[in-house]
Design an enzyme around this catalytic site. Structure first.
Site, mmCIF file in Angstrom:
data_model
loop_
_atom_site.group_PDB
_atom_site.id
_atom_site.type_symbol
_atom_site.label_atom_id
_atom_site.label_comp_id
_atom_site.label_asym_id
_atom_site.label_seq_id
_atom_site.Cartn_x
_atom_site.Cartn_y
_atom_site.Cartn_z
ATOM 1 N N CYS A 129 2.726 14.202 -9.921
ATOM 2 C CA CYS A 129 2.489 15.119 -11.028
ATOM 3 C C CYS A 129 1.097 15.282 -11.602
ATOM 4 O O CYS A 129 0.439 14.190 -11.744
ATOM 5 C CB CYS A 129 3.398 14.961 -12.265
ATOM 6 S SG CYS A 129 5.363 14.930 -11.923
ATOM 7 N N ARG A 174 -2.312 14.561 -5.525
ATOM 8 C CA ARG A 174 -1.286 13.470 -6.285
ATOM 9 C C ARG A 174 0.258 13.659 -5.666
ATOM 10 O O ARG A 174 0.893 12.819 -5.881
ATOM 11 C CB ARG A 174 -1.200 13.839 -7.775
ATOM 12 C CG ARG A 174 -2.702 13.201 -8.389
ATOM 13 C CD ARG A 174 -2.821 13.743 -9.700
ATOM 14 N NE ARG A 174 -2.024 12.905 -10.546
ATOM 15 C CZ ARG A 174 -2.242 11.985 -11.116
ATOM 16 N NH1 ARG A 174 -3.558 11.330 -11.161
ATOM 17 N NH2 ARG A 174 -1.337 11.279 -12.061
ATOM 18 N N TRP A 183 6.248 16.957 -9.397
ATOM 19 C CA TRP A 183 6.815 16.214 -8.318
ATOM 20 C C TRP A 183 8.394 15.901 -8.807
ATOM 21 O O TRP A 183 8.546 15.098 -9.783
ATOM 22 C CB TRP A 183 5.969 14.708 -8.088
ATOM 23 C CG TRP A 183 6.535 14.201 -6.894
ATOM 24 C CD1 TRP A 183 5.844 14.440 -5.378
ATOM 25 C CD2 TRP A 183 7.303 13.112 -6.601
ATOM 26 N NE1 TRP A 183 6.524 13.429 -4.668
ATOM 27 C CE2 TRP A 183 7.150 12.560 -5.304
ATOM 28 C CE3 TRP A 183 7.920 12.402 -7.602
ATOM 29 C CZ2 TRP A 183 8.086 11.437 -4.834
ATOM 30 C CZ3 TRP A 183 8.885 11.497 -7.242
ATOM 31 C CH2 TRP A 183 9.022 10.938 -5.900
ATOM 32 N N ASN A 241 4.499 14.385 -17.472
ATOM 33 C CA ASN A 241 4.536 13.617 -16.560
ATOM 34 C C ASN A 241 5.318 12.272 -16.927
ATOM 35 O O ASN A 241 5.391 11.905 -18.091
ATOM 36 C CB ASN A 241 3.167 12.891 -15.966
ATOM 37 C CG ASN A 241 2.452 14.203 -15.351
ATOM 38 O OD1 ASN A 241 2.791 15.176 -15.097
ATOM 39 N ND2 ASN A 241 1.183 13.768 -14.932
ATOM 40 N N GLY A 242 6.066 11.687 -16.031
ATOM 41 C CA GLY A 242 6.783 10.507 -16.341
ATOM 42 C C GLY A 242 8.359 10.779 -16.100
ATOM 43 O O GLY A 242 8.799 11.827 -15.876
ATOM 44 N N GLU A 289 -0.243 -1.880 8.696
ATOM 45 C CA GLU A 289 -0.813 -0.622 8.070
ATOM 46 C C GLU A 289 -1.059 0.478 9.037
ATOM 47 O O GLU A 289 -0.837 1.661 8.676
ATOM 48 C CB GLU A 289 -2.285 -1.148 7.519
ATOM 49 C CG GLU A 289 -3.144 -0.079 6.975
ATOM 50 C CD GLU A 289 -2.663 0.582 5.802
ATOM 51 O OE1 GLU A 289 -1.849 0.436 5.423
ATOM 52 O OE2 GLU A 289 -3.278 1.631 5.431
ATOM 53 N N LYS A 301 0.533 4.268 8.249
ATOM 54 C CA LYS A 301 -0.451 5.288 8.389
ATOM 55 C C LYS A 301 0.421 6.579 9.168
ATOM 56 O O LYS A 301 0.372 7.563 8.935
ATOM 57 C CB LYS A 301 -1.785 5.242 8.908
ATOM 58 C CG LYS A 301 -2.851 4.397 8.048
ATOM 59 C CD LYS A 301 -3.425 5.303 7.087
ATOM 60 C CE LYS A 301 -2.543 5.339 5.855
ATOM 61 N NZ LYS A 301 -2.466 4.156 4.976
ATOM 62 N N GLU A 311 3.558 7.817 7.541
ATOM 63 C CA GLU A 311 3.659 8.495 5.943
ATOM 64 C C GLU A 311 2.991 9.991 6.558
ATOM 65 O O GLU A 311 3.232 10.884 5.716
ATOM 66 C CB GLU A 311 2.866 8.104 4.958
ATOM 67 C CG GLU A 311 1.368 7.316 5.099
ATOM 68 C CD GLU A 311 1.259 6.662 3.875
ATOM 69 O OE1 GLU A 311 -0.104 6.126 4.273
ATOM 70 O OE2 GLU A 311 1.460 6.785 3.108
ATOM 71 N N HIS A 333 12.288 -11.162 18.882
ATOM 72 C CA HIS A 333 13.271 -11.457 18.254
ATOM 73 C C HIS A 333 14.178 -10.331 17.543
ATOM 74 O O HIS A 333 14.858 -10.552 16.986
ATOM 75 C CB HIS A 333 13.032 -12.248 16.963
ATOM 76 C CG HIS A 333 12.410 -13.600 17.397
ATOM 77 N ND1 HIS A 333 13.110 -14.865 17.836
ATOM 78 C CD2 HIS A 333 11.157 -14.195 17.325
ATOM 79 C CE1 HIS A 333 12.077 -15.460 18.330
ATOM 80 N NE2 HIS A 333 10.857 -15.101 17.913
ATOM 81 N N LYS A 364 0.174 10.440 -4.308
ATOM 82 C CA LYS A 364 -0.755 9.835 -4.426
ATOM 83 C C LYS A 364 -0.679 8.223 -5.337
ATOM 84 O O LYS A 364 -1.126 7.236 -4.948
ATOM 85 C CB LYS A 364 -2.217 10.439 -4.811
ATOM 86 C CG LYS A 364 -3.526 9.695 -4.675
ATOM 87 C CD LYS A 364 -3.761 9.242 -2.933
ATOM 88 C CE LYS A 364 -4.949 8.596 -2.902
ATOM 89 N NZ LYS A 364 -5.026 7.804 -1.416
HETATM 90 C C1 AGP Z 1 -1.033 4.642 1.113
HETATM 91 O O1 AGP Z 1 -1.362 5.302 2.195
HETATM 92 C C2 AGP Z 1 0.103 5.132 0.589
HETATM 93 N N1 AGP Z 1 -0.013 6.309 0.041
HETATM 94 C C3 AGP Z 1 0.934 4.024 -0.644
HETATM 95 O O2 AGP Z 1 1.391 2.996 0.062
HETATM 96 C C4 AGP Z 1 -0.157 3.352 -1.490
HETATM 97 O O3 AGP Z 1 -1.044 2.538 -0.876
HETATM 98 C C5 AGP Z 1 1.010 2.864 -2.608
HETATM 99 O O4 AGP Z 1 1.501 3.703 -3.203
HETATM 100 C C6 AGP Z 1 -0.093 1.916 -3.618
HETATM 101 O O5 AGP Z 1 -0.841 2.774 -4.233
HETATM 102 P P1 AGP Z 1 -1.936 2.246 -5.124
HETATM 103 O O6 AGP Z 1 -2.951 1.377 -4.381
HETATM 104 O O7 AGP Z 1 -2.712 3.393 -5.933
HETATM 105 O O8 AGP Z 1 -1.370 1.041 -6.195
#
Ligand code: AGP
Length: 621
Positions: free
Chosen positions: A2, A27, A74, A100-101, A494, A498, A501, A517, A616
């Site tokens: 949001c 965001r 959102w 927001n929230g 990681e 990537k 997502e 395993h 974000k």
């Molecule tokens: C990263 O690609 C993601 N969008 C997500 O996992 C992100 O790293 C996570 O939400 C934590 O965010 P922050 O680093 O702003 O706390």
């Protein structure tokens, strides 16, 4: 998650609101809207879908006026529909607000308001707040004296409304009968004010303000701001007026330009030589063979007596914490525990004195990380943030911290923040290593390695064309494995995140040896395995794991640091990155993996910068 914008001034508010909402798109959102106040009416325009749809709506039906607020939603309560989009009107259209929230007690409040005759058009918790505010405005006690303070009715109504809310909010409100003012309030959801000349701005973060003003005010929890074109007044919900500090905004308009790139993600991947350099800048001390930090805010004695680290984070930041665990334990010989923030906040682990908490977060607003930090603070442990966004909530609430200085990261998929966090982790390992057993000479070696890193990241970027070819070859596959050991295990996690997502392809990261395993059952001709296998103490072991995959017909993409290695003979596709010391391998190896995810997503037609369902900064639990 949001976004909120607001404008008070002599220009058309809608111009800033639209541009601001575009800058907040990163965001994550699924509907948007604006409201302006003028001539005794408040005019709401909102729609499901992208800000572009709102822009089209405003072309056919403009929202006029110099006071307005806007929102990207959102969805939490109710789907992404026009009705559920913000702003929401309260009472007889006497107020409109964006939120927001999450309001946890909205059902009880809604029932009471229904009994009082209020009608609801949406499924949202936010509309409840709008009606509640209208109710409080209509039912002010007689002792509210408008002749002494013209905004007393608004302030009292907002205070009365806020005290009934349970949950989190960033709120911006406009009023039919006070069309020259916006009131904002925050608890757990960030809000900033931009101070202009004859105009003022409101936003969820600094990015909409870039190029408009360099003066920023960060609202704290429980603060309410009354904003007109010429004045900003901040009051505490329960304690009256408070002083507000005006800080310098650290974002420039150029920082949020795409430049020559098609997407922010690619731009940010290519910024990494510079962001790695920035994370190191001024932090290497060759004389003492150590790292230096300005903001740890701990005495030499406290630093010396740290016996254990807890690193907490979510998502990609959690992966950089894992990299940090390997670095700190190997180089500084101090035990480290890495905890998901969402778990740490509800666990009650026995932690001895001498435990230092680091919260790693790009945004500084992730609610789970914030809650974990608060919990640890409450238990008396010193807390530090490793954070990118200056002035963010976590950066302000931690006892001390280290900024990444990576510049705004707008692509939802974190890239440059990850590598900058890993760099900061290596600096911490060096620093605490030198406080304990690490020799002067070993410290200097680490500094030599770190100084070379920006150029090595640059060289890793030169794999771009090769990575693009590999992406073309495998973009139609629906399952991937990412495998690495030791320092490269978090890099595998990681890499898989990537891909997941932004391309919506199933990918699993594993320590390479764990593969047999269970995950090896997934291996077939259609399932590529991405191995991170630079030269290291476990090279032969990883090679054996790789052979096991090949023996079962699985295609292998290998990230190596030696063109003539045995891996290149066995793997189907090879990406060669520069050879670096083992603790820096995850940084260099992550660069092609970021590009691989980017190109696969692009080929599959995905919206790389705004992947579905993601936000974000995740400001709800
Ligand atoms: C990263 O690609 C993601 N969008 C997500 O996992 C992100 O790293 C996570 O939400 C934590 O965010 P922050 O680093 O702003 O706390």
């Amino acid at each position: 998650m949001c976004g909120i914008v607001g404008y008070v001034g002599s220009n058309e508010a809608a111009d800033f609101l639209l541009e601001g909402l575009r800058r907040l798109e990163y965001r994550g959102y699924d509907s948007s809207g604006v409201v302006t106040a003028q001539d005794g009416t408040i005019d709401v325009k909102k729609t499901a879908g992208r800000v572009e749809s709102l822009s089209q709506l405003l072309k056919t039906s403009p929202a006029r006026g110099g006071v307005g607020i806007g929102h990207t939603r959102w969805a939490t309560h109710g789907p992404a529909t026009d009705e559920n989009a913000h702003p929401h009107l309260g009472g007889d259209q006497i107020v409109a607000l964006v939120h927001n929230g999450v309001i946890e007690n909205y059902r009880g409040l809604k029932e009471k308001l229904l009994e009082r005759g209020y009608e609801f058009c949406s499924d949202t918790d936010s509309e409840v707040v709008a009606h509640l505010l209208a109710y409080e405005l209509r039912n002010l006690s007689d002792d509210v004296n408008e002749s002494i303070d013209p905004y007393a009715p608004l302030i009292v109504a907002v205070q009365n409304m806020l005290t009934q809310l349970q949950g989190t909010y960033g709120l911006a409100m406009v009023f039919r009968d006070w069309p020259e003012v916006i009131v904002t309030a925050r608890l757990g959801s960030p809000l900033v004010l931009g101070v202009g000349d004859g105009e003022n701005f409101i936003a969820s973060d600094g990015s909409p303000l870039a190029g408009r003003t360099e003066k920023i005010v960060y609202l704290a929890d429980h603060e309410i701001a009354i904003v007109t074109a010429d004045t900003i007044r901040v009051i505490h919900r329960d304690q009256g007026d408070v002083r507000h500090d005006i800080k310098v905004l650290d974002i420039e308009a150029a920082d949020i330009d795409l430049g020559r790139f098609d997407h922010y993600m690619l731009k940010e991947i290519f910024e990494q030589p510079e962001t790695v350099r920035n994370a190191l800048r001024g932090r290497l001390d060759r004389d003492e063979a150590t790292a230096v930090f300005g903001g740890l805010n701990l005495s030499a004695q406290q630093l010396q007596s740290v016996q254990r680290f807890v690193l907490t984070a979510c998502g990609t930041s959690w992966h950089s914490a894992l990299v940090g665990e390997y670095m700190i334990e190997n180089l500084a010989r101090i035990p480290v525990e890495v905890e998901y923030a969402s778990e740490l906040r509800y666990r009650n682990p026995p932690l001895s004195t001498g435990t230092l908490l680091f919260a790693l977060t790009q945004s500084g607003e992730t609610i789970d990380t914030l809650a974990a930090l608060r919990e640890m603070k409450r238990k008396g442990h010193p807390t530090m943030s490793i954070c990118n966004v200056v002035g963010s909530t976590i950066a302000r609430e931690a006892d001390g911290g280290i900024y990444l200085h990576a510049g705004p990261e707008i692509g939802v998929a974190s890239t440059k923040a990850f590598t900058a966090q890993c760099v900061v982790m290596s600096l911490l390992a060096l620093y605490f290593g030198r406080l304990h057993h690490l020799s002067y000479e070993a410290g200097l070696h680490i500094i030599d390695d770190l100084e070379k890193l920006p150029e090595q990241v640059e060289t890793a970027l030169a794999t771009h064309d090769r990575v693009r070819q590999i992406a073309e070859k495998y973009a139609d596959r629906n399952n991937f494995l990412y495998l690495g050991r030791q320092y490269n295990f978090p890099a595998a996690l990681e890499g898989a995140l990537k891909l997941k997502e932004i391309s919506y392809v199933h990918a699993e990261g594993y320590p390479a040896a764990e593969m047999k395993h269970g995950p090896i059952a997934l291996v077939d001709e259609q399932t590529p395995s991405v191995f991170i296998v630079p030269q290291s103490a476990v090279y032969d072991k990883v090679l054996a794991n790789l052979e096991e995959i090949k023996a079962r017909g699985g295609p292998v993409i290998a990230v190596v640091d030696d063109e003539d290695s045995r891996v290149t003979e066995v793997a189907d596709d090879v990406i060669v990155v520069p050879a670096v010391s083992d603790f820096l391998q995850p940084i260099v190896a992550s660069v092609p993996l970021q590009m691989l995810a980017y190109h696969i997503a692009l080929i599959r037609g995905c919206d790389v910068d705004k992947p579905r369902n993601l936000a974000k900064s995740v400001t709800v639990e």
